[in-house]
Design a protein around this motif. Structure first.
Motif, PDB file in Angstrom:
ATOM      1  N   VAL A 139      -1.890  20.742  43.976  1.00  0.00           N
ATOM      2  CA  VAL A 139      -2.870  21.147  44.987  1.00  0.00           C
ATOM      3  C   VAL A 139      -4.213  21.407  44.281  1.00  0.00           C
ATOM      4  N   MET A 140      -4.141  22.050  43.114  1.00  0.00           N
ATOM      5  CA  MET A 140      -5.347  22.469  42.381  1.00  0.00           C
ATOM      6  C   MET A 140      -6.051  21.296  41.686  1.00  0.00           C
ATOM      7  N   ARG A 141      -5.301  20.450  40.998  1.00  0.00           N
ATOM      8  CA  ARG A 141      -5.776  19.272  40.259  1.00  0.00           C
ATOM      9  C   ARG A 141      -6.753  19.605  39.122  1.00  0.00           C
ATOM     10  N   GLY A 142      -7.152  18.579  38.378  1.00  0.00           N
ATOM     11  CA  GLY A 142      -8.073  18.770  37.257  1.00  0.00           C
ATOM     12  C   GLY A 142      -7.327  19.122  35.981  1.00  0.00           C
ATOM     13  N   THR A 143      -7.984  19.899  35.109  1.00  0.00           N
ATOM     14  CA  THR A 143      -7.377  20.301  33.838  1.00  0.00           C
ATOM     15  C   THR A 143      -6.928  21.754  33.975  1.00  0.00           C
ATOM     16  N   ALA A 144      -5.703  22.050  33.560  1.00  0.00           N
ATOM     17  CA  ALA A 144      -5.208  23.428  33.704  1.00  0.00           C
ATOM     18  C   ALA A 144      -4.125  23.734  32.687  1.00  0.00           C
ATOM     19  N   LEU A 153      -1.139  29.291  36.896  1.00  0.00           N
ATOM     20  CA  LEU A 153      -2.158  28.315  36.509  1.00  0.00           C
ATOM     21  C   LEU A 153      -3.464  28.964  36.086  1.00  0.00           C
ATOM     22  N   THR A 154      -4.030  28.446  35.004  1.00  0.00           N
ATOM     23  CA  THR A 154      -5.368  28.854  34.583  1.00  0.00           C
ATOM     24  C   THR A 154      -6.208  27.595  34.528  1.00  0.00           C
ATOM     25  N   ARG A 155      -7.284  27.579  35.329  1.00  0.00           N
ATOM     26  CA  ARG A 155      -8.123  26.374  35.310  1.00  0.00           C
ATOM     27  C   ARG A 155      -8.882  26.287  33.995  1.00  0.00           C
ATOM     28  N   LEU A 156      -8.990  25.077  33.464  1.00  0.00           N
ATOM     29  CA  LEU A 156      -9.745  24.844  32.236  1.00  0.00           C
ATOM     30  C   LEU A 156     -10.900  23.897  32.558  1.00  0.00           C
ATOM     31  N   PRO A 157     -11.918  23.882  31.684  1.00  0.00           N
ATOM     32  CA  PRO A 157     -12.992  22.908  31.934  1.00  0.00           C
ATOM     33  C   PRO A 157     -12.420  21.494  31.829  1.00  0.00           C
ATOM     34  N   ARG A 158     -13.057  20.569  32.505  1.00  0.00           N
ATOM     35  CA  ARG A 158     -12.637  19.173  32.467  1.00  0.00           C
ATOM     36  C   ARG A 158     -12.632  18.697  31.008  1.00  0.00           C
ATOM     37  N   VAL A 159     -11.624  17.939  30.608  1.00  0.00           N
ATOM     38  CA  VAL A 159     -11.608  17.448  29.222  1.00  0.00           C
ATOM     39  C   VAL A 159     -12.761  16.453  29.056  1.00  0.00           C
ATOM     40  N   PRO A 160     -13.266  16.320  27.803  1.00  0.00           N
ATOM     41  CA  PRO A 160     -14.345  15.340  27.598  1.00  0.00           C
ATOM     42  C   PRO A 160     -13.891  13.955  28.071  1.00  0.00           C
ATOM     43  N   ASP A 186      16.469  22.244  17.182  1.00  0.00           N
ATOM     44  CA  ASP A 186      16.432  21.063  16.316  1.00  0.00           C
ATOM     45  C   ASP A 186      15.101  21.044  15.550  1.00  0.00           C
ATOM     46  N   PRO A 187      15.154  20.912  14.205  1.00  0.00           N
ATOM     47  CA  PRO A 187      13.892  20.898  13.444  1.00  0.00           C
ATOM     48  C   PRO A 187      12.969  19.733  13.811  1.00  0.00           C
ATOM     49  N   ALA A 188      13.537  18.670  14.429  1.00  0.00           N
ATOM     50  CA  ALA A 188      12.690  17.527  14.843  1.00  0.00           C
ATOM     51  C   ALA A 188      11.793  17.893  16.027  1.00  0.00           C
ATOM     52  N   VAL A 189      12.160  18.983  16.725  1.00  0.00           N
ATOM     53  CA  VAL A 189      11.361  19.387  17.883  1.00  0.00           C
ATOM     54  C   VAL A 189      10.135  20.153  17.395  1.00  0.00           C
ATOM     55  N   VAL A 190       8.969  19.585  17.646  1.00  0.00           N
ATOM     56  CA  VAL A 190       7.731  20.240  17.216  1.00  0.00           C
ATOM     57  C   VAL A 190       7.092  20.886  18.444  1.00  0.00           C
ATOM     58  N   HIS A 191       6.840  22.184  18.327  1.00  0.00           N
ATOM     59  CA  HIS A 191       6.199  22.877  19.444  1.00  0.00           C
ATOM     60  C   HIS A 191       4.689  22.689  19.347  1.00  0.00           C
ATOM     61  N   PRO A 192       4.077  22.088  20.357  1.00  0.00           N
ATOM     62  CA  PRO A 192       2.627  21.871  20.269  1.00  0.00           C
ATOM     63  C   PRO A 192       1.861  23.196  20.298  1.00  0.00           C
ATOM     64  N   ASP A 193       0.687  23.170  19.691  1.00  0.00           N
ATOM     65  CA  ASP A 193      -0.158  24.362  19.632  1.00  0.00           C
ATOM     66  C   ASP A 193      -0.973  24.440  20.939  1.00  0.00           C
ATOM     67  N   ILE A 194      -0.325  25.009  21.971  1.00  0.00           N
ATOM     68  CA  ILE A 194      -0.955  25.046  23.304  1.00  0.00           C
ATOM     69  C   ILE A 194      -2.209  25.923  23.285  1.00  0.00           C
ATOM     70  N   ASP A 195      -2.135  27.086  22.604  1.00  0.00           N
ATOM     71  CA  ASP A 195      -3.322  27.958  22.565  1.00  0.00           C
ATOM     72  C   ASP A 195      -4.497  27.257  21.880  1.00  0.00           C
ATOM     73  N   GLY A 196      -4.172  26.527  20.805  1.00  0.00           N
ATOM     74  CA  GLY A 196      -5.214  25.769  20.098  1.00  0.00           C
ATOM     75  C   GLY A 196      -5.815  24.697  21.005  1.00  0.00           C
ATOM     76  N   MET A 197      -4.968  24.095  21.832  1.00  0.00           N
ATOM     77  CA  MET A 197      -5.479  23.064  22.753  1.00  0.00           C
ATOM     78  C   MET A 197      -6.418  23.683  23.787  1.00  0.00           C
ATOM     79  N   VAL A 198      -6.021  24.872  24.282  1.00  0.00           N
ATOM     80  CA  VAL A 198      -6.857  25.564  25.279  1.00  0.00           C
ATOM     81  C   VAL A 198      -8.240  25.837  24.680  1.00  0.00           C
ATOM     82  N   THR A 199      -8.255  26.345  23.442  1.00  0.00           N
ATOM     83  CA  THR A 199      -9.532  26.641  22.786  1.00  0.00           C
ATOM     84  C   THR A 199     -10.353  25.366  22.622  1.00  0.00           C
ATOM     85  N   ALA A 200      -9.695  24.304  22.160  1.00  0.00           N
ATOM     86  CA  ALA A 200     -10.415  23.041  21.938  1.00  0.00           C
ATOM     87  C   ALA A 200     -11.006  22.527  23.258  1.00  0.00           C
ATOM     88  N   ILE A 201     -10.231  22.593  24.338  1.00  0.00           N
ATOM     89  CA  ILE A 201     -10.727  22.099  25.634  1.00  0.00           C
ATOM     90  C   ILE A 201     -11.903  22.962  26.102  1.00  0.00           C
TER      91      ILE A 201
END
Ligand code: ATP
Length: 284
Positions: A139-144, A153-160, A186-201
């Motif tokens: 319903v909200m759409r965009g980057t979140a 949900l936390t709205r984020l600015p549109r990605v570049p 499983d050590p093959a499972v890598v957890h992405p750095d979501i907080d880092g992504m939020v900051t970058a966006i």
């Protein structure tokens, strides 16, 4: 009335735990893309809902999320008139692109408008979670940033600005299968750095975002369907800054700096026959 139901990709997807009620807690970076189903809705005098669709194996009764969403709102507001809906699907089914959830979101928006119910976006999102965890986001759409079961949900600015090549192999993966194949220890499972992504966006830093992208479901699903890895490799060998599986798969998307590079990769992907659906688009 004609509505667009946009597909989403997950730029980042982490599973952080399991609740007592069996639902998984997730942290995801959601992004809508310009690929969409079209939902046409019209009032009819006779009561009841009639739904038609162009995909023969997609149900047209209460099992369809469009039907569920429309019925939920119409029952709540005791609407006596009926509704005719036609759903033209372009988003691949059971593909990790929230097709059904986005169709449901379009139904909420459409029913609210056509019957003049006066509900705000927030009102619709509160009801939407009862149809599915991803429906409020649709319903909200965009980057979140989506947390909880996907409904916080936390709205984020549109990605570049960037271009998105979508490749779906000819296999379907249900969300249930994805969780069954997820081994969080499983050590093959890598957890992405979501907080880092939020900051970058938030900083408009596309490189910073791309370098942190990841999906915890990838190893389990790629183990079952190696074609996913082949599509990822093809995209990255042909100009994608990063290629990743979306949601619970099997759809792969690649992020490109230019439309030209994306179109070149799309041509190679079509030629390879690795993907059944190839769609070149951009973020919404
Ligand atoms: P997600 O990304 O949210 O996991 P998905 O892409 O895996 O979604 P959908 O395409 O939404 O999955 O649908 C999965 C199943 O739901 C289908 O097998 C189909 O039978 C059923 N379904 C119900 N409503 C719809 C709809 N409007 N469009 C497509 N499938 C629907």
């Amino acid at each position: 009335m004609r509505l667009r139901a946009l597909a989403k990709i997950n730029l980042g997807l982490d599973v952080v735990g399991k609740r007592a009620d069996g639902y998984h807690e997730v942290r995801m970076i959601m992004q809508t893309i310009q690929m969409y189903d079209v939902l046409e809705i019209e009032k009819k005098a006779e009561p009841g809902i009639t739904l038609t669709t162009n995909i023969p194996y997609v149900p047209t009764d209460e099992r369809n999320l469009v039907y569920k969403a429309a019925k939920m709102l119409m029952d709540e507001f005791h609407i006596e008139e009926g509704l005719t809906m036609n759903l033209e699907k372009f988003i691949p089914v059971a593909a990790g692109m929230a097709g059904g959830s986005s169709d449901a979101a379009a139904a909420f928006v459409g029913v609210n408008r056509i019957f003049g119910l006066g509900l705000s976006e927030e009102d619709l999102m509160k009801r939407a979670v009862k149809v599915g965890a991803d429906v409020p986001y649709c319903v909200m759409r965009g980057t979140a940033l989506a947390e909880g079961i996907g409904e916080k949900l936390t709205r984020l600015p549109r990605v570049p600005q960037c271009y998105v090549l979508v490749g779906k192999p000819g296999v379907n993966v249900s969300t249930k299968t994805a969780y069954e194949n997820l081994k969080l220890d499983d050590p093959a499972v890598v957890h992405p750095d979501i907080d880092g992504m939020v900051t970058a966006i938030r900083e408009g830093d596309l490189d910073g975002m791309i370098s942190r992208m990841g999906n915890v479901f990838e190893p389990g699903i790629i183990g079952k369907y190696p074609v996913i890895q082949e599509i990822k490799d093809l995209m990255e060998n042909h100009g994608a800054r990063k290629a990743m599986m979306s949601g619970s798969g099997p759809t792969v998307f690649g992020i490109f700096d230019s439309r030209e590079k994306m179109e070149q990769a799309a041509a190679v992907l079509r030629e390879s026959k690795l993907a059944k659906t190839v769609f070149a688009t951009e973020v919404f």
